[in-house]
Design an enzyme around this catalytic site. Structure first.
Site, PDB file in Angstrom:
ATOM      1  N   LYS A 180      -7.759   3.420 -23.455  1.00  0.00           N
ATOM      2  CA  LYS A 180      -6.719   3.256 -24.476  1.00  0.00           C
ATOM      3  C   LYS A 180      -7.233   2.147 -25.382  1.00  0.00           C
ATOM      4  CE  LYS A 180      -2.867   4.337 -21.378  1.00  0.00           C
ATOM      5  NZ  LYS A 180      -1.770   3.772 -20.558  1.00  0.00           N
TER       6      LYS A 180
ATOM      7  N   GLY B 162      -2.505   7.581 -23.319  1.00  0.00           N
ATOM      8  CA  GLY B 162      -1.477   7.553 -24.364  1.00  0.00           C
ATOM      9  C   GLY B 162      -0.495   6.441 -24.101  1.00  0.00           C
TER      10      GLY B 162
ATOM     11  N   SER C  91       1.675  14.020 -20.031  1.00  0.00           N
ATOM     12  CA  SER C  91       2.108  13.104 -18.996  1.00  0.00           C
ATOM     13  C   SER C  91       3.609  13.309 -18.809  1.00  0.00           C
ATOM     14  CB  SER C  91       1.797  11.672 -19.444  1.00  0.00           C
ATOM     15  OG  SER C  91       2.327  10.739 -18.541  1.00  0.00           O
TER      16      SER C  91
ATOM     17  N   ASP D 182      -0.230   9.636 -11.779  1.00  0.00           N
ATOM     18  CA  ASP D 182      -0.380   8.261 -12.278  1.00  0.00           C
ATOM     19  C   ASP D 182       0.699   7.390 -11.640  1.00  0.00           C
ATOM     20  OD1 ASP D 182      -0.744   5.910 -13.674  1.00  0.00           O
ATOM     21  OD2 ASP D 182      -0.384   6.758 -15.673  1.00  0.00           O
TER      22      ASP D 182
ATOM     23  N   LYS E  57       3.938  11.325 -13.214  1.00  0.00           N
ATOM     24  CA  LYS E  57       4.083   9.950 -12.768  1.00  0.00           C
ATOM     25  C   LYS E  57       4.567   9.982 -11.319  1.00  0.00           C
ATOM     26  CE  LYS E  57       3.233   7.682 -16.637  1.00  0.00           C
ATOM     27  NZ  LYS E  57       2.147   6.693 -16.724  1.00  0.00           N
TER      28      LYS E  57
ATOM     29  N   LYS F  85      -0.167  15.885 -15.974  1.00  0.00           N
ATOM     30  CA  LYS F  85      -0.150  14.640 -15.186  1.00  0.00           C
ATOM     31  C   LYS F  85       1.301  14.327 -14.873  1.00  0.00           C
ATOM     32  CE  LYS F  85      -0.484   9.842 -16.842  1.00  0.00           C
ATOM     33  NZ  LYS F  85      -1.321   8.898 -17.617  1.00  0.00           N
TER      34      LYS F  85
ATOM     35  N   GLU G 295      -4.387   8.025 -10.825  1.00  0.00           N
ATOM     36  CA  GLU G 295      -4.556   6.961 -11.814  1.00  0.00           C
ATOM     37  C   GLU G 295      -3.816   5.702 -11.370  1.00  0.00           C
ATOM     38  OE1 GLU G 295      -3.334   8.329 -15.671  1.00  0.00           O
ATOM     39  OE2 GLU G 295      -3.406   6.339 -16.576  1.00  0.00           O
TER      40      GLU G 295
ATOM     41  N   ASP H 208      -6.634   2.476 -15.216  1.00  0.00           N
ATOM     42  CA  ASP H 208      -6.009   2.322 -16.538  1.00  0.00           C
ATOM     43  C   ASP H 208      -5.748   0.825 -16.728  1.00  0.00           C
ATOM     44  OD1 ASP H 208      -4.221   2.183 -18.670  1.00  0.00           O
ATOM     45  OD2 ASP H 208      -2.833   3.698 -17.945  1.00  0.00           O
TER      46      ASP H 208
HETATM   47  O1  OSB Z   1       0.190   4.680 -17.757  1.00  0.00           O
HETATM   48  O2  OSB Z   1      -0.664   6.108 -19.049  1.00  0.00           O
HETATM   49  C1  OSB Z   1       0.253   5.328 -18.795  1.00  0.00           C
HETATM   50  C2  OSB Z   1       3.090   5.670 -21.349  1.00  0.00           C
HETATM   51  C3  OSB Z   1       3.408   4.351 -21.546  1.00  0.00           C
HETATM   52  C4  OSB Z   1       2.733   3.381 -20.844  1.00  0.00           C
HETATM   53  C5  OSB Z   1       1.737   3.735 -19.929  1.00  0.00           C
HETATM   54  C6  OSB Z   1       1.403   5.064 -19.727  1.00  0.00           C
HETATM   55  C7  OSB Z   1       2.113   6.043 -20.428  1.00  0.00           C
HETATM   56  C8  OSB Z   1       1.894   7.470 -20.246  1.00  0.00           C
HETATM   57  C9  OSB Z   1       2.343   8.384 -21.359  1.00  0.00           C
HETATM   58  O3  OSB Z   1       1.455   7.972 -19.232  1.00  0.00           O
HETATM   59  C10 OSB Z   1       1.211   8.882 -22.156  1.00  0.00           C
HETATM   60  C11 OSB Z   1       1.675   9.552 -23.423  1.00  0.00           C
HETATM   61  O4  OSB Z   1       2.089  10.706 -23.344  1.00  0.00           O
HETATM   62  O5  OSB Z   1       1.599   8.924 -24.499  1.00  0.00           O
HETATM   63 MG    MG Z   2      -1.663   5.221 -16.835  1.00  0.00          MG
END
Ligand code: OSB
Ligand code: MG
Length: 369
Positions: free
Chosen positions: A262, A290, A135, A188, A163, A161, A213, A238
């Site tokens: 998660k 994650g 991510s 995402d 953001k 992925k 996402e 999510d």
């Molecule tokens: O939306 O998936 C998410 C990290 C912190 C809070 C929300 C998210 C995320 C990530 C990072 O996308 C995922 C990772 O590499 O741990």
């Molecule tokens: Mg997410």
């Protein structure tokens, strides 16, 4: 299994690189490490709640309070035939899934260690390596984004992925497609759009994304169903999915075609397995999200990802992307083919390095029977 002692340890670790989502940029991570103990045998897990209530309403401080004042009295000294019974024992507490999950997952680790089995086997997993993805947060410039993608691809990650948020979306995706061709790519939004942005989001349909996402609000399912009807790109939820029931609703309404699991968000491993099974019965693929976990949470995520319907690469990457050093040894590494081998020792199969733990510790408390 009978938990005789619970320890909470507030840790703070600096991130190797800042991480930015549609709700802001962070440079370090605070989290609670939970240890449960029976006759010298310990189970560990981390609480994924962050210091701020931006991803979720829970924070490290609410989780600390809820675990000490409400969860600990319900589990200490109680006999559990199996860790799948822990979540139900916390029924009187509404919400606070991240606090519940931390204790529940520590109980799974303890139970697996008592059985002498690796956690994946106790969870019902079916593979010994998992597919890893990354991510990539919002960067200062599109050039920096290209550089990040390059670095992660060179490290072996197959699925990328990024953001997105209004102003950092279609152009970023277009650029990655132009520079890197048809790599498995997804986005995402962490709830940064409204249903009225549907037309704008339709512009993403041209780029063959694996999914988008959480485009809409953190507590919405209904508008996601309307949006999915207008998008070719599969919607993945999510933040909106907290319970088995909310997942059933989302599937029934057609609000998503993919699900991010998660365990912290849904109350632990047992709820994750139920959601995994429900999705499988409805032919909905799931993947493991994650929360910038340290090696302890990361190990839990790897074990859970061995269940068969985790059929897409997750946000479960190598430790060194996040913390250097991590609190565990050996650290979790990704192989050249983009997979992570599942730790094979009893329980989560990773060990904390005591002096690193001490250095990261901000506060410790314990409760005993
Ligand atoms: O939306 O998936 C998410 C990290 C912190 C809070 C929300 C998210 C995320 C990530 C990072 O996308 C995922 C990772 O590499 O741990
Ligand atoms: Mg997410």
């Amino acid at each position: 299994m009978r938990i005789e002692r619970i320890e909470l340890r507030l840790l703070r670790l600096p991130l190797v690189r800042f991480f930015e989502t549609s709700f802001g940029r962070i440079y370090d991570r605070a989290f609670i490490l939970v240890t449960v103990e029976q006759q010298g045998c310990t189970g560990l897990a981390e609480c994924v709640a962050d210091e701020n209530p931006h991803y979720s309403p829970e924070t490290t401080r609410t989780a600390w309070h809820i675990i000490l004042d409400f969860i600990a009295p319900l589990v200490l000294g109680r006999e559990f035939a199996h860790p799948r019974d822990v979540f139900g024992a916390l029924r009187a507490i509404r919400g606070h899934n991240m606090a519940k999950a931390a204790v529940e997952m520590a109980a799974w680790d303890l139970f697996a260690k008592q059985q002498g089995d690796p956690l994946w086997r106790v969870l019902g997993g079916t593979r010994t390596a998992i597919e890893s993805g990354v991510s990539i947060g919002i960067q200062d410039s599109l050039e920096q984004l290209v550089e990040r993608v390059q670095v992660e691809r060179a490290a072996g990650y197959k699925r990328i992925k990024i953001k997105i948020k209004p102003g950092w979306d279609v152009e970023a995706v277009e650029l990655i497609r132009t520079r890197f061709g048809d790599l498995p790519l997804m986005v995402d939004a962490n709830g940064a759009y409204r249903l009225s942005d549907a037309e704008h989001l339709q512009a993403l349909d041209r780029y063959d994304l694996m999914m988008i996402e959480q485009p809409l609000d953190y507590d919405d399912i209904h508008d996601h169903a309307r949006l999915q009807a207008r998008l070719q790109t599969p919607v993945c939820l999510d933040e909106s999915l907290h319970t088995v029931r909310s997942v059933a609703e989302a599937i029934e309404l057609g609000a998503c075609r993919v699900i991010n699991i998660k365990p912290g968000r849904v109350g632990g491993h047992a709820q994750s397995i139920e959601i995994h099974d429900l999705a499988a019965r409805n032919a909905i693929p799931v993947w493991h999200g994650g929360m910038l976990e340290s090696g302890i949470g990361r190990a839990h995520n790897i074990h859970l990802s061995t269940l068969p319907n985790f059929s897409l690469p997750g946000d479960v990457a190598a430790s060194r992307r996040y913390y250097a050093p991590d609190v565990i040894d050996p650290e979790i590494e990704v192989a050249d083919d983009g997979t992570i081998p599942v730790p094979s020792g009893p329980g989560i199969g990773v060990h904390v390095v005591p002096d690193r733990l001490e250095r990261a510790t901000v506060d410790v408390v314990e409760r005993r029977v």
